[in-house]
Scaffold this motif. Structure first.
Motif, PDB file in Angstrom:
ATOM      1  N   ALA A 179       0.826  -1.211   0.000  1.00  0.00           N
ATOM      2  CA  ALA A 179       0.000   0.000   0.000  1.00  0.00           C
ATOM      3  C   ALA A 179       0.854   1.252   0.000  1.00  0.00           C
ATOM      4  CB  ALA A 179      -0.917  -0.001   1.223  1.00  0.00           C
ATOM      5  N   THR A 180       1.931   1.255   0.778  1.00  0.00           N
ATOM      6  CA  THR A 180       2.781   2.448   0.838  1.00  0.00           C
ATOM      7  C   THR A 180       3.456   2.707  -0.503  1.00  0.00           C
ATOM      8  OG1 THR A 180       4.714   1.209   1.670  1.00  0.00           O
ATOM      9  CG2 THR A 180       3.205   2.123   3.312  1.00  0.00           C
ATOM     10  N   MET A 215      -7.320   5.165   0.499  1.00  0.00           N
ATOM     11  CA  MET A 215      -7.197   4.288  -0.666  1.00  0.00           C
ATOM     12  C   MET A 215      -8.566   3.899  -1.214  1.00  0.00           C
ATOM     13  SD  MET A 215      -3.974   1.721  -0.090  1.00  0.00           S
ATOM     14  CE  MET A 215      -4.684   0.980   1.377  1.00  0.00           C
ATOM     15  N   TYR A 216      -9.502   3.611  -0.319  1.00  0.00           N
ATOM     16  CA  TYR A 216     -10.852   3.263  -0.773  1.00  0.00           C
ATOM     17  C   TYR A 216     -11.474   4.423  -1.552  1.00  0.00           C
ATOM     18  CZ  TYR A 216     -15.870   2.405  -0.603  1.00  0.00           C
ATOM     19  OH  TYR A 216     -17.189   2.254  -0.934  1.00  0.00           O
ATOM     20  N   GLU A 217     -11.323   5.639  -1.042  1.00  0.00           N
ATOM     21  CA  GLU A 217     -11.912   6.788  -1.731  1.00  0.00           C
ATOM     22  C   GLU A 217     -11.179   7.103  -3.031  1.00  0.00           C
ATOM     23  OE1 GLU A 217     -14.686   7.952  -1.165  1.00  0.00           O
ATOM     24  OE2 GLU A 217     -15.111   7.269   0.872  1.00  0.00           O
ATOM     25  N   LEU A 218      -9.882   6.840  -3.090  1.00  0.00           N
ATOM     26  CA  LEU A 218      -9.171   6.992  -4.359  1.00  0.00           C
ATOM     27  C   LEU A 218      -9.669   5.952  -5.363  1.00  0.00           C
ATOM     28  CD1 LEU A 218      -5.550   7.736  -3.090  1.00  0.00           C
ATOM     29  CD2 LEU A 218      -6.989   9.269  -4.445  1.00  0.00           C
ATOM     30  N   GLY A 219      -9.968   4.752  -4.875  1.00  0.00           N
ATOM     31  CA  GLY A 219     -10.567   3.749  -5.748  1.00  0.00           C
ATOM     32  C   GLY A 219     -11.881   4.229  -6.333  1.00  0.00           C
ATOM     33  N   ARG A 244      -9.626  -1.014  -9.229  1.00  0.00           N
ATOM     34  CA  ARG A 244      -9.577  -2.364  -8.667  1.00  0.00           C
ATOM     35  C   ARG A 244      -8.369  -2.556  -7.765  1.00  0.00           C
ATOM     36  NH1 ARG A 244      -5.841  -5.877  -8.605  1.00  0.00           N
ATOM     37  NH2 ARG A 244      -5.376  -5.344 -10.762  1.00  0.00           N
ATOM     38  N   GLU A 245      -7.209  -1.997  -8.142  1.00  0.00           N
ATOM     39  CA  GLU A 245      -5.998  -2.152  -7.332  1.00  0.00           C
ATOM     40  C   GLU A 245      -6.131  -1.445  -5.978  1.00  0.00           C
ATOM     41  OE1 GLU A 245      -2.739  -3.564  -5.971  1.00  0.00           O
ATOM     42  OE2 GLU A 245      -3.122  -4.004  -8.089  1.00  0.00           O
ATOM     43  N   PHE A 246      -6.683  -0.229  -5.995  1.00  0.00           N
ATOM     44  CA  PHE A 246      -6.865   0.489  -4.729  1.00  0.00           C
ATOM     45  C   PHE A 246      -7.894  -0.226  -3.855  1.00  0.00           C
ATOM     46  CE2 PHE A 246      -4.497   3.831  -6.763  1.00  0.00           C
ATOM     47  CZ  PHE A 246      -3.910   4.527  -5.708  1.00  0.00           C
ATOM     48  N   TYR A 247      -8.997  -0.680  -4.462  1.00  0.00           N
ATOM     49  CA  TYR A 247      -9.992  -1.436  -3.696  1.00  0.00           C
ATOM     50  C   TYR A 247      -9.370  -2.692  -3.083  1.00  0.00           C
ATOM     51  CZ  TYR A 247     -14.048   1.117  -5.685  1.00  0.00           C
ATOM     52  OH  TYR A 247     -14.983   2.064  -6.040  1.00  0.00           O
ATOM     53  N   GLU A 289     -17.426  -8.946 -12.351  1.00  0.00           N
ATOM     54  CA  GLU A 289     -17.704  -8.279 -13.623  1.00  0.00           C
ATOM     55  C   GLU A 289     -16.508  -8.187 -14.558  1.00  0.00           C
ATOM     56  OE1 GLU A 289     -20.802  -6.963 -14.731  1.00  0.00           O
ATOM     57  OE2 GLU A 289     -21.325  -8.350 -13.131  1.00  0.00           O
ATOM     58  N   GLY A 290     -15.300  -8.480 -14.049  1.00  0.00           N
ATOM     59  CA  GLY A 290     -14.119  -8.274 -14.876  1.00  0.00           C
ATOM     60  C   GLY A 290     -13.804  -6.806 -15.046  1.00  0.00           C
ATOM     61  N   PHE A 291     -14.028  -6.031 -13.987  1.00  0.00           N
ATOM     62  CA  PHE A 291     -13.797  -4.579 -14.026  1.00  0.00           C
ATOM     63  C   PHE A 291     -12.359  -4.295 -13.584  1.00  0.00           C
ATOM     64  CE2 PHE A 291     -13.986  -0.274 -12.175  1.00  0.00           C
ATOM     65  CZ  PHE A 291     -14.633   0.418 -13.183  1.00  0.00           C
ATOM     66  N   GLY A 292     -11.496  -3.993 -14.561  1.00  0.00           N
ATOM     67  CA  GLY A 292     -10.088  -3.737 -14.255  1.00  0.00           C
ATOM     68  C   GLY A 292      -9.294  -4.997 -13.998  1.00  0.00           C
TER      69      GLY A 292
END
Length: 342
Positions: free
Chosen positions: A145-146, A268-272, A289-292, A313-316
């Motif tokens: 994450a960092t 990170m969630y809000e950036l997602g 998807r990566e941030f989530y 869904e295959g989203f990202g």
């Protein structure tokens, strides 16, 4: 030539994963197990909400002269999957009554799906891999994450001068944050947001939690004019400042995270959400998807539900029902069960 079409009957229930709601500060603070609980209301326990209506689907085999309703097999034999994976999400756009137009729409949707990329310029190429079976798995995800937030291409606020470290938070800052939260919950949005803005100042207190809340105020127009680009820079600053604190914690051998872990995960969630919705930045499914997923692996139940939806869904990413099931179960274990469709 006959074609197979999937037509969904209209539903009033819509997936929460497709409609990001404006968050409550009380909800946000309770999610990160904040050290500012003074103004969180105490609510009595209540029975869980009733199950929303289940979607109905009709499968139609059609050609230029006729349509036949068929009944395909249902369920996932041999698989113990969460409810969210045993059905498809409702589509918010109404279906056309014309079989030809339904076919064209299905074809266009299929072509769009095939063209999705699984790379992103907003994700650093040197993200460290995580050994999921290691005893220090959580520490490895925090290190990842960092790197993710520290190497992002998004700029941080820089009005001039040198930023104060995000690790510095005085007793006065704490009291001011509590007062700003109290004002927000009382509906005094202009005063509350002004206080969050002062506390978020990178040349002043540079407080990560205030930067998250000020970023959300700018995004949703809480007592201030909406500015999505500026909101994004403050969410980015919150993530980066929190990451600096957590890097120190990791170097000190704290495998469960330091004092800013909650702020890092929330940012990170809000950036997602920003990458997913295109709030202040071009839409980027891979980055979303990566941030989530990173926030999900650090314990955020909302992120767990969202990345579960991404894998359905295959989203990202490529579709992966097993991964989706894993994240849905993680969220359910924390009491954040996905109702109806996800």
């Amino acid at each position: 030539m006959a074609s197979l079409l999937l037509c969904e009957l209209p539903l009033k229930h819509h997936s929460p994963s497709h409609h990001i709601t404006i968050p409550s500060i009380v909800v946000l603070l309770s999610r990160i197990n904040t050290k500012y609980p003074k103004h969180l209301p105490v609510t009595a326990s209540s029975s869980p909400p009733s199950q929303p209506p289940q979607p109905e689907f009709k499968f139609i085999r059609s050609d230029t002269t006729s349509e036949d309703v068929i009944h395909p097999p249902t369920g996932f034999p041999g698989e113990d999957l969460p409810a969210a994976l045993r059905q498809s999400p409702p589509r918010s756009r109404p279906r056309s009554s014309s079989s030809a137009s339904r076919f064209r729409e299905s074809f266009q949707h299929f072509g769009h799906r095939r063209s999705r990329s699984i790379t992103s310029s907003n994700i650093p190429a040197d993200l460290p891999n995580v050994n999921e079976s290691a005893h220090d798995r959580e520490a490895q995800w925090e290190k990842r994450a960092t790197v993710l937030v520290g190497s992002s291409a998004l700029p941080t606020p820089s009005p001039g001068g040198r930023s104060r470290s995000g690790s510095v938070c005085t007793a006065v800052d704490d009291e001011n944050i509590q007062e700003a939260i109290r004002l927000h919950e009382a509906g005094e949005y202009v005063k509350s947001t002004a206080m969050f803005g002062r506390l978020a100042d990178p040349n002043g207190p540079n407080n990560p939690l205030s930067q998250v809340l000020y970023g959300l105020a700018l995004r949703h127009g809480w007592g201030i004019e909406t500015d999505l680009a500026k909101a994004l820079t403050y969410l980015r600053a919150a993530a980066k400042n929190s990451a600096e604190v957590e890097q120190e914690a990791l170097r000190a051998g704290m495998t469960k995270g330091g004092s800013a872990k909650g702020e890092l995960v929330l940012a990170m969630y809000e950036l997602g959400n920003s990458y997913r919705q295109g709030w202040g930045v071009n839409k980027d499914p891979v980055a979303a998807r990566e941030f989530y997923e990173t926030a999900a692996n650090l314990g955020d139940s909302d992120a767990q539900n969202e990345v579960g939806w991404c894998y359905v869904e295959g989203f990202g990413c490529k579709k992966d029902k097993k991964k989706a099931a894993k994240f849905y179960r993680m969220a359910e274990k924390q009491g954040n069960k996905t109702l109806g469709n996800s």
